[in-house]
Scaffold this motif. Structure first.
Motif, PDB file in Angstrom:
ATOM      1  N   GLU A  41       0.820  -1.199   0.000  1.00 51.88           N
ATOM      2  CA  GLU A  41       0.000   0.000   0.000  1.00 51.88           C
ATOM      3  C   GLU A  41       0.861   1.260   0.000  1.00 51.88           C
ATOM      4  O   GLU A  41       0.498   2.266  -0.596  1.00 51.88           O
ATOM      5  CB  GLU A  41      -0.928   0.002   1.213  1.00 51.88           C
ATOM      6  N   THR A  44       2.076   2.222  -3.557  1.00 52.67           N
ATOM      7  CA  THR A  44       1.116   2.787  -4.500  1.00 52.67           C
ATOM      8  C   THR A  44       0.912   4.252  -4.156  1.00 52.67           C
ATOM      9  O   THR A  44       0.108   4.604  -3.312  1.00 52.67           O
ATOM     10  CB  THR A  44      -0.227   2.044  -4.439  1.00 52.67           C
ATOM     11  N   GLU A  49      -3.228   4.615  -9.266  1.00 52.28           N
ATOM     12  CA  GLU A  49      -3.051   3.280  -8.690  1.00 52.28           C
ATOM     13  C   GLU A  49      -4.067   3.034  -7.575  1.00 52.28           C
ATOM     14  O   GLU A  49      -4.618   1.943  -7.465  1.00 52.28           O
ATOM     15  CB  GLU A  49      -1.628   3.109  -8.173  1.00 52.28           C
ATOM     16  N   HIS A  50      -4.315   4.062  -6.765  1.00 47.75           N
ATOM     17  CA  HIS A  50      -5.329   3.919  -5.723  1.00 47.75           C
ATOM     18  C   HIS A  50      -6.709   3.761  -6.350  1.00 47.75           C
ATOM     19  O   HIS A  50      -7.544   3.001  -5.844  1.00 47.75           O
ATOM     20  CB  HIS A  50      -5.315   5.125  -4.770  1.00 47.75           C
ATOM     21  N   LEU A  53      -7.034   0.191  -7.476  1.00 49.95           N
ATOM     22  CA  LEU A  53      -7.272  -0.679  -6.326  1.00 49.95           C
ATOM     23  C   LEU A  53      -8.698  -0.509  -5.803  1.00 49.95           C
ATOM     24  O   LEU A  53      -9.343  -1.490  -5.436  1.00 49.95           O
ATOM     25  CB  LEU A  53      -6.264  -0.385  -5.212  1.00 49.95           C
ATOM     26  N   HIS A  56     -10.991  -2.381  -8.041  1.00 45.63           N
ATOM     27  CA  HIS A  56     -10.846  -3.820  -7.796  1.00 45.63           C
ATOM     28  C   HIS A  56     -11.645  -4.236  -6.564  1.00 45.63           C
ATOM     29  O   HIS A  56     -12.372  -5.236  -6.590  1.00 45.63           O
ATOM     30  CB  HIS A  56      -9.368  -4.177  -7.619  1.00 45.63           C
ATOM     31  N   PHE A  57     -11.525  -3.482  -5.476  1.00 47.74           N
ATOM     32  CA  PHE A  57     -12.228  -3.832  -4.254  1.00 47.74           C
ATOM     33  C   PHE A  57     -13.739  -3.655  -4.401  1.00 47.74           C
ATOM     34  O   PHE A  57     -14.511  -4.420  -3.821  1.00 47.74           O
ATOM     35  CB  PHE A  57     -11.702  -3.014  -3.069  1.00 47.74           C
ATOM     36  N   CYS A 110     -14.326  -5.493   1.729  1.00 47.85           N
ATOM     37  CA  CYS A 110     -13.911  -4.981   0.418  1.00 47.85           C
ATOM     38  C   CYS A 110     -14.422  -3.564   0.193  1.00 47.85           C
ATOM     39  O   CYS A 110     -13.710  -2.722  -0.365  1.00 47.85           O
ATOM     40  CB  CYS A 110     -14.411  -5.909  -0.696  1.00 47.85           C
ATOM     41  N   GLU A 113     -12.202  -1.215   2.111  1.00 44.41           N
ATOM     42  CA  GLU A 113     -10.926  -1.049   1.410  1.00 44.41           C
ATOM     43  C   GLU A 113     -11.091  -0.127   0.203  1.00 44.41           C
ATOM     44  O   GLU A 113     -10.223   0.708  -0.076  1.00 44.41           O
ATOM     45  CB  GLU A 113     -10.358  -2.402   0.971  1.00 44.41           C
ATOM     46  N   HIS A 117      -9.130   3.410  -0.422  1.00 45.45           N
ATOM     47  CA  HIS A 117      -8.321   3.722  -1.603  1.00 45.45           C
ATOM     48  C   HIS A 117      -8.889   4.907  -2.384  1.00 45.45           C
ATOM     49  O   HIS A 117      -8.112   5.679  -2.969  1.00 45.45           O
ATOM     50  CB  HIS A 117      -8.154   2.486  -2.487  1.00 45.45           C
TER      51      HIS A 117
END
Length: 128
Positions: A41, A44, A49-50, A53, A56-57, A110, A113, A117
Motif C-alpha cells: 500500500e 502505490t 493506482e489507488h 485498487l 478492484h475492491f 472490500c 478497502e 483507496h
C-alpha cells in the motif's frame, strides 16, 4: 519391534504436523498485520493506482454480495421445502447461514478497502 515403533512415531509426527498446519491458518485481520500488505500500500503513491485498487475492491464487494444473495435464495428454498431434504435441512440451513455471514463480511471489508483507496486517491490528487 523397532520397526513398529518407527511407524507409530512417524504416524504420530504426521498427525501432529497436520494438526499444527490446520491451526496455522490466519484470518483476515491477522493478514493485515503482515508487513507485505502495508508495504504494497505504501508503494502505490499515484492517485491512478489507488483508483485501480478501489475499483478492484468495489468489484470484489459486488461479487461477494452476489454470492451472499445466491446463498439467501438457497436458504429460503431450504426453509420453504424442508420436507425434500429428509433429515439434513437444519445442517443445510446452518451451513448456508454461515456462508451468508462470511460473504457479507467479505463484501463489507472490500467496501471499506475501496473507500480507503478512493480517499487515498483523492488526497494524492489534491497534493499534486
Amino acid at each position: 519391534m523397532p520397526l513398529i515403533r518407527i511407524k507409530t512415531f512417524s504416524a504420530a509426527l504426521f498427525a501432529a504436523g497436520c494438526l499444527l498446519t490446520g491451526c496455522a491458518q490466519i484470518s483476515a485481520p491477522e493478514a493485515r498485520g503482515n508487513t507485505s500488505i502495508p508495504k504494497a500500500e505504501q508503494d502505490t503513491r499515484a492517485p491512478s493506482e489507488h483508483a485501480v485498487l478501489a475499483k478492484h475492491f468495489e468489484e470484489a464487494a459486488k461479487e461477494m454480495q452476489a454470492k451472499a444473495d445466491i446463498q439467501k435464495s438457497l436458504l429460503k428454498r431450504y426453509e420453504e421445502k424442508h420436507y425434500l431434504y429428509d433429515r439434513v435441512p437444519h445442517d443445510l440451513e446452518a451451513h448456508t447461514s454461515a456462508l451468508i455471514r462470511k460473504y457479507e463480511q467479505a463484501a463489507k471489508t472490500c467496501t471499506e478497502e475501496a473507500i480507503y483507496h478512493r480517499k487515498m486517491a483523492s488526497e494524492s490528487a489534491e497534493l499534486k
